[in-house]
Design a protein around this motif. Structure first.
Motif, PDB file in Angstrom:
ATOM      1  N   LYS A 202      -3.620   2.123 -14.399  1.00 26.52           N
ATOM      2  CA  LYS A 202      -3.623   2.260 -12.738  1.00 26.52           C
ATOM      3  C   LYS A 202      -2.467   1.268 -12.678  1.00 26.52           C
TER       4      LYS A 202
ATOM      5  N   LEU B 145       2.166   1.301  -3.579  1.00 30.52           N
ATOM      6  CA  LEU B 145       1.196   1.842  -4.696  1.00 30.52           C
ATOM      7  C   LEU B 145       1.379   4.076  -4.460  1.00 30.52           C
ATOM      8  N   GLU B 146       0.809   4.467  -3.214  1.00 28.89           N
ATOM      9  CA  GLU B 146       1.006   5.682  -1.968  1.00 28.89           C
ATOM     10  C   GLU B 146       1.522   6.748  -3.314  1.00 28.89           C
TER      11      GLU B 146
ATOM     12  N   SER C 155       5.710   0.046  -8.835  1.00 24.03           N
ATOM     13  CA  SER C 155       3.946  -0.480  -8.961  1.00 24.03           C
ATOM     14  C   SER C 155       4.203  -0.220 -10.648  1.00 24.03           C
TER      15      SER C 155
ATOM     16  N   HIS D 224      -0.818   5.402  -7.470  1.00 26.11           N
ATOM     17  CA  HIS D 224      -1.468   3.768  -7.845  1.00 26.11           C
ATOM     18  C   HIS D 224      -0.806   4.500  -9.142  1.00 26.11           C
TER      19      HIS D 224
ATOM     20  N   THR E  85      -2.002  -2.282 -10.385  1.00 22.79           N
ATOM     21  CA  THR E  85      -2.734  -3.008 -10.150  1.00 22.79           C
ATOM     22  C   THR E  85      -1.192  -4.174  -9.092  1.00 22.79           C
TER      23      THR E  85
ATOM     24  N   GLU F 241       0.810  -1.252   0.098  1.00 25.53           N
ATOM     25  CA  GLU F 241       0.111   0.334  -0.143  1.00 25.53           C
ATOM     26  C   GLU F 241       0.687   1.105  -0.159  1.00 25.53           C
TER      27      GLU F 241
END
Length: 101
Positions: free
Chosen positions: A43, A23-24, A64, A28, A45, A20
C-alpha cells in the motif's frame, strides 16, 4: 525526517488534494519497480516528487510509494547530494572568463 528541511514550506496550498489525487491515480499502491520488473505490492503511504530537486507539483511529476521505498529513494538522493557537495569542495575555483592565464 523533515528536520532541517524547508521542503514542507515549499509545498503548494493544495498539496493535500494533489496527494489524494496521486494516490487515487495509482490505486493507493506503491509504484516502485522491483528487480523482477513487477510493481511493489504494498500500500502506498507517501506521495513523492519523482525528481527531488524540482519543486514540480504537477500530478505527472509525483508518484505514490510505500514507506520503505520512499525511504530508500530519499536515502539514495541524500547520499548523491552529499557526494556532489563533497566533490565540489575539492574543485579549484573557476577564473573569470576574461582573465588572462
Amino acid at each position: 525526517s523533515w528536520e532541517g528541511s524547508d521542503r514542507r514550506d515549499r509545498l503548494p496550498a493544495n498539496w493535500e488534494q494533489l496527494r489524494e489525487d496521486r494516490l487515487e491515480i495509482d490505486g493507493h499502491r506503491c509504484v516502485w519497480r522491483l528487480p523482477s520488473g513487477k510493481r511493489c505490492p504494498r500500500k502506498a503511504t507517501d506521495v513523492d516528487h519523482k525528481v527531488a530537486e524540482l519543486d514540480d507539483h504537477r500530478l505527472e511529476a509525483l508518484q505514490s510509494l510505500c514507506g520503505t521505498h520512499h525511504a530508500k529513494k530519499s536515502s539514495r538522493e541524500g547520499r548523491a547530494a552529499r557526494a556532489k557537495k563533497k566533490a565540489s569542495r575539492f574543485r579549484p575555483p573557476e577564473g573569470h572568463p576574461g582573465a588572462v592565464r
